[in-house]
Design a protein around this motif. Structure first.
Motif, PDB file in Angstrom:
ATOM      1  N   MET A 145      -8.907  26.797 -14.505  1.00  0.00           N
ATOM      2  CA  MET A 145      -8.384  28.153 -14.493  1.00  0.00           C
ATOM      3  C   MET A 145      -9.098  29.129 -15.349  1.00  0.00           C
ATOM      4  SD  MET A 145      -5.243  28.143 -12.719  1.00  0.00           S
ATOM      5  CE  MET A 145      -4.554  29.416 -13.423  1.00  0.00           C
ATOM      6  N   GLY A 146      -9.886  28.414 -16.114  1.00  0.00           N
ATOM      7  CA  GLY A 146     -10.734  29.218 -16.823  1.00  0.00           C
ATOM      8  C   GLY A 146     -10.104  29.703 -18.091  1.00  0.00           C
ATOM      9  N   LEU A 147      -9.361  28.756 -18.905  1.00  0.00           N
ATOM     10  CA  LEU A 147      -8.512  29.091 -20.036  1.00  0.00           C
ATOM     11  C   LEU A 147      -9.614  29.274 -21.259  1.00  0.00           C
ATOM     12  CD1 LEU A 147      -5.387  27.297 -19.636  1.00  0.00           C
ATOM     13  CD2 LEU A 147      -5.721  29.573 -18.880  1.00  0.00           C
ATOM     14  N   ARG A 148      -9.392  30.109 -22.216  1.00  0.00           N
ATOM     15  CA  ARG A 148      -9.961  30.185 -23.371  1.00  0.00           C
ATOM     16  C   ARG A 148      -9.354  29.151 -24.478  1.00  0.00           C
ATOM     17  NH1 ARG A 148     -10.218  34.460 -26.087  1.00  0.00           N
ATOM     18  NH2 ARG A 148      -8.889  35.596 -24.902  1.00  0.00           N
ATOM     19  N   LEU A 149     -10.382  28.271 -25.058  1.00  0.00           N
ATOM     20  CA  LEU A 149      -9.552  27.368 -26.049  1.00  0.00           C
ATOM     21  C   LEU A 149      -9.757  28.177 -27.262  1.00  0.00           C
ATOM     22  CD1 LEU A 149      -8.402  24.537 -26.765  1.00  0.00           C
ATOM     23  CD2 LEU A 149     -10.542  23.595 -26.987  1.00  0.00           C
ATOM     24  N   LEU A 150      -8.741  28.241 -28.149  1.00  0.00           N
ATOM     25  CA  LEU A 150      -8.819  28.939 -29.513  1.00  0.00           C
ATOM     26  C   LEU A 150      -8.968  28.037 -30.796  1.00  0.00           C
ATOM     27  CD1 LEU A 150      -6.282  31.809 -28.859  1.00  0.00           C
ATOM     28  CD2 LEU A 150      -8.861  31.848 -28.416  1.00  0.00           C
ATOM     29  N   ALA A 151      -8.359  26.994 -30.611  1.00  0.00           N
ATOM     30  CA  ALA A 151      -8.349  26.192 -31.748  1.00  0.00           C
ATOM     31  C   ALA A 151      -7.999  24.612 -31.467  1.00  0.00           C
ATOM     32  CB  ALA A 151      -7.316  26.545 -32.835  1.00  0.00           C
ATOM     33  N   GLY A 152      -8.398  23.672 -32.139  1.00  0.00           N
ATOM     34  CA  GLY A 152      -8.160  22.151 -31.645  1.00  0.00           C
ATOM     35  C   GLY A 152      -8.983  21.816 -30.519  1.00  0.00           C
ATOM     36  N   ARG A 153      -8.413  21.003 -29.650  1.00  0.00           N
ATOM     37  CA  ARG A 153      -8.998  20.365 -28.326  1.00  0.00           C
ATOM     38  C   ARG A 153      -7.922  20.440 -27.395  1.00  0.00           C
ATOM     39  NH1 ARG A 153      -7.383  15.294 -27.095  1.00  0.00           N
ATOM     40  NH2 ARG A 153      -5.983  14.297 -28.633  1.00  0.00           N
ATOM     41  N   TRP A 154      -8.630  20.137 -26.142  1.00  0.00           N
ATOM     42  CA  TRP A 154      -7.952  20.036 -24.889  1.00  0.00           C
ATOM     43  C   TRP A 154      -7.725  18.561 -24.664  1.00  0.00           C
ATOM     44  CZ3 TRP A 154      -4.972  23.113 -22.209  1.00  0.00           C
ATOM     45  CH2 TRP A 154      -4.506  22.660 -20.794  1.00  0.00           C
ATOM     46  N   PHE A 155      -6.977  18.228 -23.482  1.00  0.00           N
ATOM     47  CA  PHE A 155      -6.672  16.885 -23.290  1.00  0.00           C
ATOM     48  C   PHE A 155      -7.854  16.261 -22.738  1.00  0.00           C
ATOM     49  CE2 PHE A 155      -2.950  19.278 -22.227  1.00  0.00           C
ATOM     50  CZ  PHE A 155      -1.839  18.811 -23.255  1.00  0.00           C
ATOM     51  N   GLU A 156      -8.027  14.869 -23.081  1.00  0.00           N
ATOM     52  CA  GLU A 156      -9.117  13.831 -22.725  1.00  0.00           C
ATOM     53  C   GLU A 156      -8.570  12.843 -21.723  1.00  0.00           C
ATOM     54  OE1 GLU A 156     -11.514  13.058 -25.962  1.00  0.00           O
ATOM     55  OE2 GLU A 156     -11.820  14.864 -26.784  1.00  0.00           O
ATOM     56  N   ALA A 157      -9.407  12.353 -20.699  1.00  0.00           N
ATOM     57  CA  ALA A 157      -8.919  11.420 -19.847  1.00  0.00           C
ATOM     58  C   ALA A 157      -8.839  10.306 -20.550  1.00  0.00           C
ATOM     59  CB  ALA A 157      -9.934  11.619 -18.427  1.00  0.00           C
ATOM     60  N   ASP A 158      -9.807  10.044 -21.548  1.00  0.00           N
ATOM     61  CA  ASP A 158      -9.963   8.648 -21.958  1.00  0.00           C
ATOM     62  C   ASP A 158      -9.357   8.207 -23.252  1.00  0.00           C
ATOM     63  OD1 ASP A 158     -11.360  10.179 -23.535  1.00  0.00           O
ATOM     64  OD2 ASP A 158     -13.278   9.212 -23.385  1.00  0.00           O
ATOM     65  N   ARG A 159      -8.230   9.176 -23.645  1.00  0.00           N
ATOM     66  CA  ARG A 159      -7.431   9.093 -24.629  1.00  0.00           C
ATOM     67  C   ARG A 159      -5.914   8.904 -24.175  1.00  0.00           C
ATOM     68  NH1 ARG A 159      -8.329  12.563 -29.919  1.00  0.00           N
ATOM     69  NH2 ARG A 159     -10.660  12.849 -29.474  1.00  0.00           N
ATOM     70  N   PRO A 160      -5.418   7.595 -24.119  1.00  0.00           N
ATOM     71  CA  PRO A 160      -4.063   7.253 -23.486  1.00  0.00           C
ATOM     72  C   PRO A 160      -2.945   7.945 -24.155  1.00  0.00           C
ATOM     73  CG  PRO A 160      -5.286   5.375 -23.888  1.00  0.00           C
ATOM     74  CD  PRO A 160      -6.037   6.330 -24.590  1.00  0.00           C
ATOM     75  N   VAL A 161      -3.163   8.485 -25.547  1.00  0.00           N
ATOM     76  CA  VAL A 161      -1.936   9.113 -26.218  1.00  0.00           C
ATOM     77  C   VAL A 161      -2.043  10.406 -25.794  1.00  0.00           C
ATOM     78  CG1 VAL A 161      -3.545  10.178 -28.103  1.00  0.00           C
ATOM     79  CG2 VAL A 161      -1.357   9.420 -28.460  1.00  0.00           C
ATOM     80  N   ASP A 162      -2.917  10.914 -24.963  1.00  0.00           N
ATOM     81  CA  ASP A 162      -2.628  12.330 -24.494  1.00  0.00           C
ATOM     82  C   ASP A 162      -1.835  12.257 -23.214  1.00  0.00           C
ATOM     83  OD1 ASP A 162      -4.140  13.359 -26.281  1.00  0.00           O
ATOM     84  OD2 ASP A 162      -5.938  13.949 -25.083  1.00  0.00           O
ATOM     85  N   ASP A 163      -1.844  11.143 -22.445  1.00  0.00           N
ATOM     86  CA  ASP A 163      -1.059  10.991 -21.325  1.00  0.00           C
ATOM     87  C   ASP A 163       0.409  11.071 -21.343  1.00  0.00           C
ATOM     88  OD1 ASP A 163      -0.644  11.026 -18.590  1.00  0.00           O
ATOM     89  OD2 ASP A 163      -1.021   8.736 -18.349  1.00  0.00           O
ATOM     90  N   ALA A 164       1.274  12.114 -20.790  1.00  0.00           N
ATOM     91  CA  ALA A 164       2.552  11.986 -20.908  1.00  0.00           C
ATOM     92  C   ALA A 164       3.146  11.590 -19.540  1.00  0.00           C
ATOM     93  CB  ALA A 164       3.119  13.297 -21.366  1.00  0.00           C
ATOM     94  N   THR A 165       2.405  11.060 -18.566  1.00  0.00           N
ATOM     95  CA  THR A 165       3.151  10.698 -17.094  1.00  0.00           C
ATOM     96  C   THR A 165       4.290   9.890 -17.380  1.00  0.00           C
ATOM     97  OG1 THR A 165       0.688  11.148 -16.414  1.00  0.00           O
ATOM     98  CG2 THR A 165       2.379  10.063 -14.988  1.00  0.00           C
ATOM     99  N   LEU A 166       5.470  10.297 -16.559  1.00  0.00           N
ATOM    100  CA  LEU A 166       6.412   9.220 -16.217  1.00  0.00           C
ATOM    101  C   LEU A 166       6.595   8.943 -14.981  1.00  0.00           C
ATOM    102  CD1 LEU A 166       9.032  11.743 -18.109  1.00  0.00           C
ATOM    103  CD2 LEU A 166       8.116   9.412 -18.990  1.00  0.00           C
ATOM    104  N   PRO A 167       7.109   7.810 -14.528  1.00  0.00           N
ATOM    105  CA  PRO A 167       7.076   7.287 -13.140  1.00  0.00           C
ATOM    106  C   PRO A 167       8.161   7.906 -12.473  1.00  0.00           C
ATOM    107  CG  PRO A 167       8.229   5.577 -14.769  1.00  0.00           C
ATOM    108  CD  PRO A 167       7.676   6.790 -15.411  1.00  0.00           C
ATOM    109  N   TYR A 168       8.056   7.880 -11.090  1.00  0.00           N
ATOM    110  CA  TYR A 168       9.176   8.384 -10.235  1.00  0.00           C
ATOM    111  C   TYR A 168       9.256   7.237  -9.185  1.00  0.00           C
ATOM    112  CZ  TYR A 168      11.699  11.128  -6.820  1.00  0.00           C
ATOM    113  OH  TYR A 168      12.952  11.650  -5.948  1.00  0.00           O
ATOM    114  N   PRO A 169      10.656   6.862  -8.864  1.00  0.00           N
ATOM    115  CA  PRO A 169      11.942   7.079  -9.554  1.00  0.00           C
ATOM    116  C   PRO A 169      11.674   6.723 -11.037  1.00  0.00           C
ATOM    117  CG  PRO A 169      12.107   5.790  -7.519  1.00  0.00           C
ATOM    118  CD  PRO A 169      10.872   5.996  -8.119  1.00  0.00           C
ATOM    119  N   PRO A 170      12.633   7.549 -11.835  1.00  0.00           N
ATOM    120  CA  PRO A 170      12.497   7.447 -13.346  1.00  0.00           C
ATOM    121  C   PRO A 170      12.845   6.009 -13.779  1.00  0.00           C
ATOM    122  CG  PRO A 170      13.983   9.509 -12.719  1.00  0.00           C
ATOM    123  CD  PRO A 170      13.777   8.556 -11.350  1.00  0.00           C
TER     124      PRO A 170
END
Length: 830
Positions: free
Chosen positions: A547-572
């Motif tokens: 999307m071309g967003l501008r990061l102002l502070a901190g960091r963005w999500f990283e693929a190799d950090r499991p704690v960043d992942d909030a995926t939930l299964p379907y069906p719940p």
């Protein structure tokens, strides 16, 4: 007597050809514009009036305000739970149905195809909204469907489809429906967009999401009600506050109790009032508003009024040429009443000729006009909606109004004074001030319309070009990723697309370019019980670059950090939901969300922990760790405020994939489509470029703006015609004066300056009238936009210069002609 009136009228028109052409052309243009706008207004007011028993059919709508910033929301939608609760408590309601667009996929011969405007309902919808059937019957039982005639031909090649099976895929499951009936295609003047309606068991349909059935804040469908004839809707509306208290329960949210009725209200809106109503959020088809209808009605009156002013101006200007005619008629015994009838009759004759020309123009223009507006406009003379009687009435009205003052003015001449003074070519006392006032009025209207057109055009261009806060160029928005059958392979689809030549980034998302979804939850700032409403959107790890967003502070999500992942299964899976609740989640905010949560800067927000009920109803509050803040972005149109957003990183579930590319757009799109078809044949490929998405978003508004500009231009043209005729008569009347001035040494440029200045003064006075009115109107109009242009002096000065240029160009030709004439021709009889 009448024959004599007719003869004199025809001869008068034939004698003064310029006068006749200007008046007939001006009135014809004005009448044609008036009829076109009348057709448009009638069409806009006809929405859903064709539905049988529309007067007893209502839509239940949701209104309210955001408790944080007071921003209003006006939904045509209502939550599913309201349908049964409203029917239970109001005996006036005899039937109710909920309808929802789940965008299923049609499956035929093993191939999936897009299903546009396929609706699911929980009841016999046609017993509530009586959409006309071509064949068959209504939705008498579960797993039955009705389909429009054109959609039946599209899907089956014939409209003889009764008892056939319609197979769709929704939420990853194939569902078969027996076709019970064929609907007549819905006309364009309907707030609904329906190609098929399928009835199913909503309890089973939402087995994996049971909270949807009892959620008071989930607006994702439409509730329609049928009431008994004679029901007082206002009385029902007055009972809704008590109904809310009886039905909406308090719900725990952390340590506080929350009631969905606190910030929401509901309204009964008749089917015929939906299109022009207040609510336009969650609309099946974009609506209009009463203010727009009133605006165009006023423009029609102004255009016609300017044509009438032309007639009055020119009639009084040439009154002196008919002074001897009036005097001789009075000497021969004519009374004032007869003279008034004669002159009003002449104006009605001109009006009738103009109406015939106007109807011819409308016949030529109505189809292009309808195509431009994408409307079912038609010109009928008799029957319902016929314009014959309005046309006759308009002809008489214009003829009488435009001719009344000149008739009274001409009939008052005293024969003795006229014949003694030989005043046939002299100025008539009192007429100059009226003409000056009318010219000022015409210029004021023209200047006002030019200003409004300039401001509307400026805002339209600004809406398309204003910086949205992200890089909106070179984005392909791919839909359909939210289908349950794609959940297991969504991440692999993204990875395969990323490897396509020309693609620089790709990511899943729940919010893209003008996506029509909203998902908000209450968040508790650190150490506070205050509830703050924040948008919740799932995105993929590559969303920042895509999307071309501008990061102002901190960091963005990283693929190799499991704690960043909030995926939930379907069906719940309740165990996974509770584990994620206990662990907490990392999120990225936008600036606006950070400010709403009380942080003074993006840097201050990073590392803070807020809380929210984000996972499931029974999971309790979740610790939410803010790892980054991005700049605000306007993902929707400038009509809507910027969203406060909390991004969560997931690997499956979002409904869109954003693809950023370089190179030829068509080549990249074709490559992605080929890759898609290799992956699945159960979901059709559906993608649009960001430029096309925004063009569609502003399409209706652009059409109305262009329509406003076109009719404003007509008003200016009519004003020019009148000014041209008035300048010709003025120059002719002052021929001897100019001849004397030239004999006394005046140069051509002095004469031209004299005549031009005579018609330039009204422009200056007209600006004093037009500027404050236009400023007030445009300020009010611009306030409808969340982001808008500044209402500076440029459009006002531009309009003044254009009006002055129009006046000068219109007059200067006559001025040069008279100024360069040999004075001996003007003075040879003196």
């Amino acid at each position: 007597m009448w024959r004599n009136y007719w003869t004199v009228a025809v001869r008068a028109l034939a004698k003064s050809k310029t006068y006749s052409v200007i008046n007939i052309a001006g009135l014809a243009i004005g009448m044609a514009a008036c009829i076109m706008i009348l057709l448009y207004i009638r069409y806009e007011q006809s929405y859903d009036g064709w539905v049988p028993d529309a007067e007893n059919t209502y839509q239940f709508q949701t209104y309210g305000k955001n408790p944080d910033d007071g921003q209003e929301f006006n939904f045509r939608m209502a939550s599913y739970v309201t349908k049964d609760r409203i029917k239970k408590d109001f005996p006036q309601i005899v039937a109710a149905a909920y309808i929802q667009d789940n965008e299923p996929v049609v499956l035929k011969d093993g191939q999936a195809s897009a299903a546009e405007d396929f609706m699911f309902t929980d009841d016999d919808f046609l017993k509530v909204v009586s959409l006309p059937l071509v064949a068959g019957t209504t939705l008498t039982s579960l797993q039955t469907a009705v389909i429009t005639k054109s959609e039946a031909i599209k899907q089956f090649g014939t409209d003889q489809v009764l008892d056939r099976t319609l197979t769709v895929i929704s939420r990853g499951e194939k569902r078969d429906f027996k076709i019970n009936g064929v609907l007549k295609d819905l006309p364009k003047n309907s707030h609904m967009k329906v190609n098929a309606i399928m009835r199913l068991d909503y309890g089973a349909f939402n087995a994996n999401n049971p909270q949807f059935l009892t959620c008071w804040g989930c607006q994702s469908g439409w509730v329609y009600l049928k009431v008994r004839p004679g029901t007082d809707a206002k009385a029902m509306q007055a009972q809704l506050p008590a109904w809310e208290k009886r039905n909406i329960p308090d719900e725990p949210l952390g340590d506080v109790m929350y009631n969905s009725g606190t910030n929401q209200d509901w309204r009964f809106v008749n089917l015929r009032d939906v299109h022009l109503g207040v609510a336009d959020d969650g609309a099946q088809r974009p609506g209009n508003d009463q203010r727009t209808i009133t605006t165009f009605a006023i423009i029609a009156m102004l255009i016609l009024g300017m044509a009438v002013v032309n007639f009055t101006n020119l009639a009084t200007a040439r009154a002196s040429q008919r002074a001897r005619e009036v005097a001789l008629r009075k000497v021969l015994g004519a009374n004032r009443k007869q003279l008034i009838i004669q002159f009003v009759g002449e104006s009605i004759l001109i009006s009738a000729a103009s109406m015939l020309l106007a109807l011819a123009l409308v016949e030529l223009l109505v189809k292009p006009f309808a195509n431009f507006l994408d409307a079912d406009l038609s010109l009928k003379y008799i029957g319902s909606g016929g314009i014959l009687l309005p046309a006759i009435g308009l002809t008489l009205l214009v003829g009488i109004v435009s001719g009344l003052y000149p008739a009274f003015f001409l009939s008052r001449f005293q024969p003795a004074q006229v014949l003694k003074a030989n005043r046939s070519a002299a100025e008539t006392p009192g007429s100059g001030r009226l003409r000056a006032a009318l010219v000022v009025l015409q210029f004021a209207v023209s200047i006002g319309l030019i200003i409004c057109t300039a401001v509307i055009y400026g805002q339209t261009v600004y809406a398309r070009t204003v910086d949205p806060g992200f890089n909106r160029d070179n984005i392909l928005q791919v839909d359909e990723l939210g289908r349950a059958q794609l959940f297991p392979i969504a991440e692999s689809i993204v990875h395969r697309v990323e490897r396509i030549p020309g693609v620089t980034a790709a990511a899943l998302t729940d919010i893209g370019v003008n996506t029509n979804n909203q998902n908000n939850s209450f968040i508790f700032p650190p150490g506070s019980n205050k509830q703050v409403l924040i948008g919740q959107y799932n995105v993929g790890v590559g969303y920042l670059e895509a999307m071309g967003l501008r990061l102002l502070a901190g960091r963005w999500f990283e693929a190799d950090r499991p704690v960043d992942d909030a995926t939930l299964p379907y069906p719940p899976d309740p165990s996974v939901e509770k584990a994620l609740t206990a662990r907490g989640m990392n999120v990225v905010l936008n600036e606006y969300a950070a400010r709403k949560l009380g942080f003074k800067s993006p840097q201050e927000a990073v590392g803070k922990v807020v809380k929210g009920d984000l996972i499931c109803e029974d999971c309790g509050l979740t610790n939410i760790n803010i790892i980054g803040v991005v700049a605000d972005s306007r993902f929707r149109t400038v009509h809507e405020p910027i969203d406060s957003i909390m991004f969560r990183k997931v690997t499956t579930g979002p409904g869109w994939m954003m693809v950023r590319y370089n190179g030829d757009p068509a080549t990249v799109r074709s490559a992605i489509e080929r890759e898609w078809k290799q992956i699945t044949n159960e979901v059709p490929f559906n993608a649009k470029f960001s430029e096309d998405v925004m063009a569609e978003a502003y399409e209706k508004e652009d059409a109305r703006a262009q329509m406003f500009a076109a009719f404003s231009l007509l008003a200016v043209i009519i004003g020019c015609l009148g000014l041209f005729g008035l300048a010709a008569f003025t120059a002719e009347r002052r021929t001897k004066e100019i001849g004397i001035r030239k004999v006394l040494g005046a140069r051509t440029r002095d004469i031209v300056r004299l005549l031009v200045w005579q018609f330039s003064r009204p422009v200056i006075v007209a600006n004093l009238i037009a500027w404050p009115v236009a400023w007030w109107l445009m300020r009010d109009w611009l306030n409808k936009f969340d982001d808008r242009i500044d209402l500076g002096p440029t459009p006002f000065l531009t309009a003044a210069l254009i009006a002055l240029a129009i006046a000068v160009v219109t007059v200067v030709g006559h001025a040069f002609k008279v100024a360069r004439a040999n004075p001996i021709h003007a003075l040879r009889y003196e």
